[in-house]
Motif scaffolding. Structure first.
Motif, PDB file in Angstrom:
ATOM      1  N   ARG A  17      52.267  60.184  12.834  1.00  0.00           N
ATOM      2  CA  ARG A  17      51.476  59.846  11.653  1.00  0.00           C
ATOM      3  C   ARG A  17      50.592  58.628  11.922  1.00  0.00           C
ATOM      4  O   ARG A  17      49.423  58.602  11.520  1.00  0.00           O
ATOM      5  CB  ARG A  17      52.398  59.587  10.460  1.00  0.00           C
ATOM      6  CG  ARG A  17      53.044  60.837   9.898  1.00  0.00           C
ATOM      7  CD  ARG A  17      53.704  60.565   8.566  1.00  0.00           C
ATOM      8  NE  ARG A  17      54.820  59.644   8.689  1.00  0.00           N
ATOM      9  CZ  ARG A  17      56.061  60.022   8.968  1.00  0.00           C
ATOM     10  NH1 ARG A  17      56.341  61.289   9.156  1.00  0.00           N
ATOM     11  NH2 ARG A  17      57.031  59.108   9.048  1.00  0.00           N
ATOM     12  N   LEU A  26      54.662  67.202  21.670  1.00  0.00           N
ATOM     13  CA  LEU A  26      54.860  67.811  20.358  1.00  0.00           C
ATOM     14  C   LEU A  26      55.562  69.163  20.472  1.00  0.00           C
ATOM     15  O   LEU A  26      56.404  69.517  19.633  1.00  0.00           O
ATOM     16  CB  LEU A  26      53.514  67.969  19.641  1.00  0.00           C
ATOM     17  CG  LEU A  26      52.860  66.659  19.170  1.00  0.00           C
ATOM     18  CD1 LEU A  26      51.460  66.932  18.631  1.00  0.00           C
ATOM     19  CD2 LEU A  26      53.723  65.976  18.111  1.00  0.00           C
ATOM     20  N   THR A  71      58.223  59.548  17.799  1.00  0.00           N
ATOM     21  CA  THR A  71      58.813  60.156  16.610  1.00  0.00           C
ATOM     22  C   THR A  71      57.736  60.704  15.687  1.00  0.00           C
ATOM     23  O   THR A  71      56.534  60.496  15.908  1.00  0.00           O
ATOM     24  CB  THR A  71      59.652  59.126  15.834  1.00  0.00           C
ATOM     25  OG1 THR A  71      58.763  58.142  15.292  1.00  0.00           O
ATOM     26  CG2 THR A  71      60.672  58.447  16.735  1.00  0.00           C
ATOM     27  N   ASP A  72      58.178  61.365  14.634  1.00  0.00           N
ATOM     28  CA  ASP A  72      57.236  61.844  13.613  1.00  0.00           C
ATOM     29  C   ASP A  72      56.432  60.680  13.050  1.00  0.00           C
ATOM     30  O   ASP A  72      55.249  60.821  12.727  1.00  0.00           O
ATOM     31  CB  ASP A  72      57.997  62.539  12.473  1.00  0.00           C
ATOM     32  CG  ASP A  72      58.579  63.883  12.893  1.00  0.00           C
ATOM     33  OD1 ASP A  72      58.038  64.490  13.843  1.00  0.00           O
ATOM     34  OD2 ASP A  72      59.566  64.320  12.287  1.00  0.00           O
ATOM     35  N   GLY A  94      62.706  65.785  15.527  1.00  0.00           N
ATOM     36  CA  GLY A  94      61.674  64.905  14.983  1.00  0.00           C
ATOM     37  C   GLY A  94      61.352  63.748  15.907  1.00  0.00           C
ATOM     38  O   GLY A  94      60.778  62.743  15.474  1.00  0.00           O
ATOM     39  N   THR A 119      59.100  70.078  18.725  1.00  0.00           N
ATOM     40  CA  THR A 119      59.229  71.265  17.878  1.00  0.00           C
ATOM     41  C   THR A 119      60.379  72.141  18.352  1.00  0.00           C
ATOM     42  O   THR A 119      61.171  72.647  17.545  1.00  0.00           O
ATOM     43  CB  THR A 119      57.926  72.067  17.879  1.00  0.00           C
ATOM     44  OG1 THR A 119      56.858  71.249  17.405  1.00  0.00           O
ATOM     45  CG2 THR A 119      58.047  73.305  16.989  1.00  0.00           C
TER      46      THR A 119
END
Length: 324
Positions: free
Chosen positions: A254, A224, A249-250, A233, A228
Motif C-alpha cells: 500500500r 506478489l 507485507t501488504d 500477506g 498470493t
C-alpha cells in the motif's frame, strides 16, 4: 420499596459479617500456621483434604487450589474413607481435616487409624479445644463470632473463613516452593494462561514450503505472486547467503502504491522493509505477540542463530492459537 430496602440491607449485612470473619483470621496466622506449612513442605507424600457437608465442599476447593499451585493434593470423603478409601492415604501423606465443630463423627472415626499409621494430621476447625484440633499436630483456627445466617445455623461466615484460610495456606506454600507462572501453566495447559505461557513460536509459525520467500533482486511482481500463493500477506526476502535481507507485507504494498511505484517494473529491494523485526522459534508465542504490539506490526519473520529465515507468523496465527 420497603421490601427492596430489606433485601439490600440483608445482603449488606451478610457481606459485612463475612468481611469481619475474614478480618478476624489475620491475627491467627501464627506459629500453628507456620507449623502446618512446615509439615506439608517436609512431606514426601500428598495432602489429603477431608471434610463433611459444607466443609466437604470447601475441602474440595482447597484440594484443587493446592494441586494447581504446586502442592500435590486431592479430596477424600471421610465417610467413604471408613469403607475402603482409607487405602488411598499413605504413611507419607499429610491429612488436612476440616470440621467447624471439630467433632464431626465421620472424621473423628478416622483419628485412631491416622494415629496408628503415623500419618501427619493438620486440622482446620472452628473450635481449637475440640477433639480434632487437639489430635492434630497443627490446628488452623477458622472460628467465627457468628454465622451470617440470621439464625446462626447455616454455614456461611464459617465456610468463607475456611476457604480464605485454605487460600492463605496454598499461596504461602506456593511462595515457599518458588512456584512460577510457567509451573502454574503446566497445571492448566488447556486454559488461556497455559496457551500464553507454554505455546512457543515454533508451534504456530509457517515453515518449510509454507514459508513465503524470495531472493533479493526478485521483481515486485514475482514477490506478489509468492505472497498470493502462500497466503500470509507477506514474504521474506533473503540474500545470496540465505540470510534475512528484508520483509515485504501488504502494508508495504500500500505504501509503495501511495508513492506511485509501478508494480510491473519495480524490484522487491526498493520497496521491502530492510531486515525487519524478528523472532526465534524457541521464543514464547506471547513474546512474539508483544513484539508485534510494541512495534505496531502484524507479521514477524522467525530466524535461526545465523539470521536465516526458518518461519513466519502473523496476528491471525496467534489469534487462532488462542494467544490473543
Amino acid at each position: 420499596m420497603s421490601q427492596s430496602n430489606d433485601l439490600i440491607q440483608s445482603a449488606k449485612r451478610t457481606i459485612q459479617f463475612e468481611l469481619d470473619a475474614i478480618q478476624d483470621l489475620v491475627p491467627r496466622i501464627d506459629a500453628n500456621f507456620i507449623r502446618a506449612c512446615e509439615l506439608i513442605l517436609a512431606s514426601k507424600g500428598r495432602v489429603v483434604v477431608v471434610g463433611m457437608g459444607k466443609s466437604g465442599h470447601i475441602a474440595h476447593k482447597i484440594a484443587a487450589t493446592l494441586a494447581s499451585t504446586g502442592t500435590t493434593a486431592f479430596f477424600v470423603h471421610p465417610a467413604e474413607a471408613s469403607h475402603g478409601d482409607m487405602g488411598m492415604i499413605t504413611r507419607d501423606d499429610v491429612v488436612l481435616a476440616l470440621s467447624n465443630s471439630g467433632t464431626t463423627a465421620e472424621i473423628v472415626t478416622l483419628l485412631p487409624l491416622i494415629k496408628r499409621l503415623g500419618i501427619t494430621l493438620i486440622s482446620m476447625t472452628g473450635n481449637p479445644e475440640s477433639l480434632l484440633a487437639q489430635a492434630a499436630e497443627a490446628n488452623l483456627d477458622a472460628s467465627v463470632a457468628q454465622e451470617a445466617c440470621p439464625l446462626n445455623l447455616a454455614p456461611t461466615s464459617s465456610t468463607t473463613a475456611a476457604l480464605v484460610l485454605g487460600d492463605a495456606l496454598a499461596i504461602a506454600l506456593l511462595e515457599a516452593r518458588g512456584f512460577t507462572a510457567e509451573d502454574f501453566a503446566f497445571s492448566h495447559p488447556g486454559g488461556a494462561l497455559g496457551r500464553r505461557l507454554l505455546l512457543k513460536v515454533e508451534n504456530v509459525m509457517h515453515s518449510g514450503t509454507s514459508l513465503p520467500q524470495v531472493q533479493s533482486g526478485t521483481s515486485l511482481k514475482g514477490a506478489l505472486l509468492e505472497m498470493t500463493e502462500k497466503g500470509l500477506g507477506m514474504t521474506v526476502i533473503v540474500d545470496a547467503a540465505g540470510q534475512l535481507a528484508g520483509i515485504f507485507t501488504d502494508g508495504d504494498l500500500r505504501r509503495a502504491l501511495d508513492r506511485g511505484i509501478d508494480v510491473r517494473d519495480a524490484g522487491i529491494d526498493a520497496v521491502m522493509t530492510p531486515h525487519g523485526k524478528t523472532a526465534r522459534a524457541e521464543m514464547l508465542a506471547a513474546e512474539a505477540l508483544k513484539i508485534m504490539e510494541d512495534h505496531k506490526i502484524s507479521a514477524l519473520v522467525v530466524v535461526d542463530e545465523q539470521d536465516r529465515p526458518v518461519g513466519a507468523l502473523n496476528m491471525h496465527d496467534l489469534l487462532r492459537a488462542g494467544v490473543i
